[in-house]
Design a protein around this motif. Sequence first.
Motif, PDB file in Angstrom:
ATOM      1  N   PHE A 107       0.789  -1.223   0.000  1.00 41.23           N
ATOM      2  CA  PHE A 107       0.000   0.000   0.000  1.00 41.23           C
ATOM      3  C   PHE A 107       0.827   1.282   0.000  1.00 41.23           C
ATOM      4  O   PHE A 107       0.353   2.304  -0.503  1.00 41.23           O
ATOM      5  N   SER A 108       2.029   1.291   0.553  1.00 40.92           N
ATOM      6  CA  SER A 108       2.755   2.554   0.726  1.00 40.92           C
ATOM      7  C   SER A 108       4.177   2.556   0.196  1.00 40.92           C
ATOM      8  O   SER A 108       4.796   3.621   0.156  1.00 40.92           O
ATOM      9  N   CYS A 109       4.724   1.417  -0.157  1.00 41.37           N
ATOM     10  CA  CYS A 109       6.102   1.373  -0.653  1.00 41.37           C
ATOM     11  C   CYS A 109       6.217   2.200  -1.941  1.00 41.37           C
ATOM     12  O   CYS A 109       5.355   2.095  -2.823  1.00 41.37           O
ATOM     13  N   PRO A 110       7.247   3.042  -2.084  1.00 35.77           N
ATOM     14  CA  PRO A 110       7.383   3.838  -3.315  1.00 35.77           C
ATOM     15  C   PRO A 110       7.379   2.986  -4.582  1.00 35.77           C
ATOM     16  O   PRO A 110       6.844   3.417  -5.616  1.00 35.77           O
ATOM     17  N   GLN A 111       7.978   1.794  -4.526  1.00 35.28           N
ATOM     18  CA  GLN A 111       7.979   0.931  -5.707  1.00 35.28           C
ATOM     19  C   GLN A 111       6.547   0.565  -6.091  1.00 35.28           C
ATOM     20  O   GLN A 111       6.174   0.618  -7.271  1.00 35.28           O
ATOM     21  N   TYR A 196      17.509  10.330 -10.888  1.00 34.74           N
ATOM     22  CA  TYR A 196      16.323   9.913 -10.136  1.00 34.74           C
ATOM     23  C   TYR A 196      15.140   9.682 -11.071  1.00 34.74           C
ATOM     24  O   TYR A 196      14.347   8.765 -10.866  1.00 34.74           O
ATOM     25  N   GLY A 197      15.041  10.510 -12.123  1.00 37.12           N
ATOM     26  CA  GLY A 197      13.970  10.300 -13.099  1.00 37.12           C
ATOM     27  C   GLY A 197      14.132   8.982 -13.826  1.00 37.12           C
ATOM     28  O   GLY A 197      13.162   8.242 -14.033  1.00 37.12           O
ATOM     29  N   PHE A 198      15.382   8.657 -14.207  1.00 35.80           N
ATOM     30  CA  PHE A 198      15.639   7.384 -14.892  1.00 35.80           C
ATOM     31  C   PHE A 198      15.347   6.206 -13.970  1.00 35.80           C
ATOM     32  O   PHE A 198      14.801   5.182 -14.407  1.00 35.80           O
ATOM     33  N   ALA A 199      15.708   6.327 -12.678  1.00 37.98           N
ATOM     34  CA  ALA A 199      15.434   5.251 -11.728  1.00 37.98           C
ATOM     35  C   ALA A 199      13.931   5.029 -11.590  1.00 37.98           C
ATOM     36  O   ALA A 199      13.462   3.884 -11.555  1.00 37.98           O
ATOM     37  N   THR A 200      13.169   6.117 -11.521  1.00 34.11           N
ATOM     38  CA  THR A 200      11.707   5.990 -11.429  1.00 34.11           C
ATOM     39  C   THR A 200      11.135   5.363 -12.697  1.00 34.11           C
ATOM     40  O   THR A 200      10.289   4.462 -12.643  1.00 34.11           O
ATOM     41  N   TYR A 201      11.615   5.840 -13.841  1.00 30.80           N
ATOM     42  CA  TYR A 201      11.148   5.324 -15.138  1.00 30.80           C
ATOM     43  C   TYR A 201      11.460   3.836 -15.282  1.00 30.80           C
ATOM     44  O   TYR A 201      10.606   3.048 -15.707  1.00 30.80           O
ATOM     45  N   GLY A 202      12.674   3.431 -14.914  1.00 33.09           N
ATOM     46  CA  GLY A 202      13.056   2.031 -15.058  1.00 33.09           C
ATOM     47  C   GLY A 202      12.381   1.119 -14.059  1.00 33.09           C
ATOM     48  O   GLY A 202      11.882   0.044 -14.413  1.00 33.09           O
ATOM     49  N   ASN A 203      12.338   1.545 -12.785  1.00 29.45           N
ATOM     50  CA  ASN A 203      11.766   0.684 -11.752  1.00 29.45           C
ATOM     51  C   ASN A 203      10.268   0.501 -11.918  1.00 29.45           C
ATOM     52  O   ASN A 203       9.750  -0.615 -11.825  1.00 29.45           O
ATOM     53  N   ALA A 204       9.531   1.611 -12.140  1.00 30.35           N
ATOM     54  CA  ALA A 204       8.074   1.535 -12.217  1.00 30.35           C
ATOM     55  C   ALA A 204       7.578   1.125 -13.588  1.00 30.35           C
ATOM     56  O   ALA A 204       6.497   0.542 -13.708  1.00 30.35           O
ATOM     57  N   GLU A 209       7.731  -5.894 -10.813  1.00 26.00           N
ATOM     58  CA  GLU A 209       7.728  -7.011  -9.856  1.00 26.00           C
ATOM     59  C   GLU A 209       9.124  -7.600  -9.656  1.00 26.00           C
ATOM     60  O   GLU A 209       9.375  -8.256  -8.641  1.00 26.00           O
ATOM     61  N   GLN A 210      10.056  -7.362 -10.608  1.00 23.15           N
ATOM     62  CA  GLN A 210      11.408  -7.884 -10.437  1.00 23.15           C
ATOM     63  C   GLN A 210      12.102  -7.228  -9.245  1.00 23.15           C
ATOM     64  O   GLN A 210      12.946  -7.850  -8.587  1.00 23.15           O
ATOM     65  N   MET A 211      11.775  -5.964  -8.979  1.00 22.53           N
ATOM     66  CA  MET A 211      12.323  -5.291  -7.802  1.00 22.53           C
ATOM     67  C   MET A 211      11.877  -6.015  -6.532  1.00 22.53           C
ATOM     68  O   MET A 211      12.678  -6.242  -5.616  1.00 22.53           O
ATOM     69  N   CYS A 212      10.609  -6.385  -6.474  1.00 22.66           N
ATOM     70  CA  CYS A 212      10.085  -7.060  -5.280  1.00 22.66           C
ATOM     71  C   CYS A 212      10.611  -8.484  -5.172  1.00 22.66           C
ATOM     72  O   CYS A 212      10.840  -8.989  -4.072  1.00 22.66           O
ATOM     73  N   ARG A 213      10.803  -9.130  -6.300  1.00 21.83           N
ATOM     74  CA  ARG A 213      11.225 -10.537  -6.291  1.00 21.83           C
ATOM     75  C   ARG A 213      12.700 -10.714  -5.957  1.00 21.83           C
ATOM     76  O   ARG A 213      13.074 -11.600  -5.195  1.00 21.83           O
ATOM     77  N   TYR A 214      13.540  -9.860  -6.536  1.00 22.88           N
ATOM     78  CA  TYR A 214      14.976 -10.130  -6.488  1.00 22.88           C
ATOM     79  C   TYR A 214      15.819  -9.079  -5.771  1.00 22.88           C
ATOM     80  O   TYR A 214      16.874  -9.400  -5.249  1.00 22.88           O
ATOM     81  N   LEU A 215      15.388  -7.811  -5.770  1.00 25.58           N
ATOM     82  CA  LEU A 215      16.235  -6.747  -5.244  1.00 25.58           C
ATOM     83  C   LEU A 215      15.836  -6.277  -3.862  1.00 25.58           C
ATOM     84  O   LEU A 215      16.675  -5.755  -3.126  1.00 25.58           O
ATOM     85  N   ARG A 276      -3.376 -19.240  -4.630  1.00 25.14           N
ATOM     86  CA  ARG A 276      -3.967 -20.532  -4.285  1.00 25.14           C
ATOM     87  C   ARG A 276      -2.902 -21.590  -4.012  1.00 25.14           C
ATOM     88  O   ARG A 276      -3.205 -22.643  -3.445  1.00 25.14           O
ATOM     89  N   ASN A 277      -1.659 -21.295  -4.396  1.00 26.37           N
ATOM     90  CA  ASN A 277      -0.551 -22.210  -4.108  1.00 26.37           C
ATOM     91  C   ASN A 277       0.070 -21.952  -2.739  1.00 26.37           C
ATOM     92  O   ASN A 277       1.097 -22.555  -2.414  1.00 26.37           O
ATOM     93  N   GLY A 278      -0.533 -21.084  -1.973  1.00 31.27           N
ATOM     94  CA  GLY A 278      -0.019 -20.775  -0.648  1.00 31.27           C
ATOM     95  C   GLY A 278       0.732 -19.459  -0.620  1.00 31.27           C
ATOM     96  O   GLY A 278       1.043 -18.870  -1.655  1.00 31.27           O
ATOM     97  N   LEU A 279       1.041 -18.981   0.582  1.00 34.32           N
ATOM     98  CA  LEU A 279       1.766 -17.736   0.741  1.00 34.32           C
ATOM     99  C   LEU A 279       3.182 -17.874   0.196  1.00 34.32           C
ATOM    100  O   LEU A 279       3.878 -18.837   0.497  1.00 34.32           O
ATOM    101  N   GLN A 280       3.610 -16.897  -0.610  1.00 36.78           N
ATOM    102  CA  GLN A 280       4.938 -16.907  -1.223  1.00 36.78           C
ATOM    103  C   GLN A 280       5.646 -15.592  -0.930  1.00 36.78           C
ATOM    104  O   GLN A 280       4.994 -14.577  -0.664  1.00 36.78           O
ATOM    105  N   HIS A 281       6.986 -15.613  -0.992  1.00 41.15           N
ATOM    106  CA  HIS A 281       7.717 -14.390  -0.681  1.00 41.15           C
ATOM    107  C   HIS A 281       7.479 -13.315  -1.739  1.00 41.15           C
ATOM    108  O   HIS A 281       7.748 -12.133  -1.507  1.00 41.15           O
ATOM    109  N   ASP A 282       6.953 -13.697  -2.921  1.00 38.88           N
ATOM    110  CA  ASP A 282       6.637 -12.709  -3.958  1.00 38.88           C
ATOM    111  C   ASP A 282       5.380 -11.910  -3.627  1.00 38.88           C
ATOM    112  O   ASP A 282       5.164 -10.842  -4.220  1.00 38.88           O
ATOM    113  N   CYS A 283       4.551 -12.409  -2.737  1.00 34.75           N
ATOM    114  CA  CYS A 283       3.300 -11.718  -2.405  1.00 34.75           C
ATOM    115  C   CYS A 283       3.610 -10.449  -1.638  1.00 34.75           C
ATOM    116  O   CYS A 283       4.269 -10.468  -0.595  1.00 34.75           O
ATOM    117  N   ILE A 284       3.133  -9.300  -2.119  1.00 32.99           N
ATOM    118  CA  ILE A 284       3.383  -8.021  -1.462  1.00 32.99           C
ATOM    119  C   ILE A 284       2.210  -7.578  -0.590  1.00 32.99           C
ATOM    120  O   ILE A 284       2.226  -6.472  -0.058  1.00 32.99           O
TER     121      ILE A 284
END
Length: 466
Positions: A107-111, A196-204, A209-215, A276-284
């Motif tokens: 709900f509140s993470c900048p990513q 900072y603009g490039f970081a926002t453009y690339g991340n968002a 989801e790769q940011m949440c999964r791996y970084l 439905r496969n259960g709670l996973q670390h990818d779930c935000i």
Amino acid sequence: MSQADARVSVVSIYRKFDDIYVRQSKGRYTNWRWFFVWLTQCVFYCSPWMSWNGRQAVLFDLAARKFYLFGLVLFPQDFIFLAVLLIICAYSLFLFTAVTGRVWCGFSCPQTVYTEIFMWIENKIEGPRSARMRLAKQAMNLEKFTKKFSKHTVWGLVALWTGFTFVGYFIPVHLLGSEVLSFSLGRWEAFWILFYGFATYGNAGFMREQMCRYLCPYARFQGSMFDKDTLVVSYDKARGEPRNVLNKSDPVMIAKGGCIDCSMCVQVCPTGIDIRNGLQHDCIGCAACVDACDSVMDKIGSPRGLIRFTTENAVQNGLTTRQIMRNILRPPVLIYSLILMSMVGAFAYTLTTHVPLKMNVIRDRGNMGRIVNDGAVENVYRLHIMNSDEREHRYQIRVSGMPNIMLETANEVTLSPTESRIVPVTVRVPHGDGVNGSNPIHIELQALDNEQVRISEKATFFVPRQ
């Protein structure tokens, strides 16, 4: 060895993930998510433009080494407040995670916030999920080029405005704006706006989801703060399995509200997982799947809650809402709460009793102590005085700690609002007073217009052998 045996097989250890096309969701959690998007971005984009006492309300002036937070003016010596604030934020995150899982991520993470904004722009320009999937498969043509170009242009403008706002917290935003409009932007200002603009453009726009999964490290250590009574997004397997195709003529199935395998929960997930496969670390913990499943249950006339915010203990033992809330007050939560309340109380007390005056006493290294004509001993100090009040003050300098100790130089100094100045002072002791070597003394600074504004610092007075 035959030619067939000599053939080498290459197996890639990297798996290519399919692109995720997120369906827009509607519901109470989606509304809450957009509420926090608006709240956080209004604070971020508007704060640099707010004025306070004729200056920018929030400004971290690195060049002047002054940090303005509305009515509070801080110097680098006050960075202890920033350290304590970061610790409070960390413990708050631990507490919220122990109670409600990854609600911060959802709900509140900048990513998450900027990904939500960029996906909304994408949906408005390229169309809903099915239209975006068709557009991705078709060859490049005028329609596809126009939509892609428009989307990336809007993304770029939002990213650049975000970078400009970020730099506006460190350089007065009105000055920064005039430099941009007159094309006289400095190299470092331009670099950080673009970076900072490039970081926002690339991340968002791309990583998402790769940011949440791996970084993101939070996804890795969150499991140590979860237990069976942590509220997380959960799928009720006892109710949903086995999955069946919808049959409206089956009243038992409708009453039970089992899973009809519509895959809506997967289509709305920003990280592309199947809850439905259960709670996973990818779930935000964004609960988009909860809104999607509830909307499906409403359409088929089944009760809500097949996917819901609940605890593992509640799903296994069928606990009621009251029992779930009662289990929240468990040892880890109580410990986090106690530590957090203590730190917040101490931080608030220290901040409210903060004296808007700082002084560092620096001994003149060129002369430890000197004997003047009448045998008296003089020591020279430099007082680094910082007036963190936005009013002019006149201060009186006093010295104590040894008999007959006195100031040889002027004992008053005037500082402008938020001024920092180095004032040299000479301290004298008559012949015969004090012991050879170091003698402890105190140098005190007192505002003449406010008795509460005073500060005292320790120093040493050196008496050489005579």
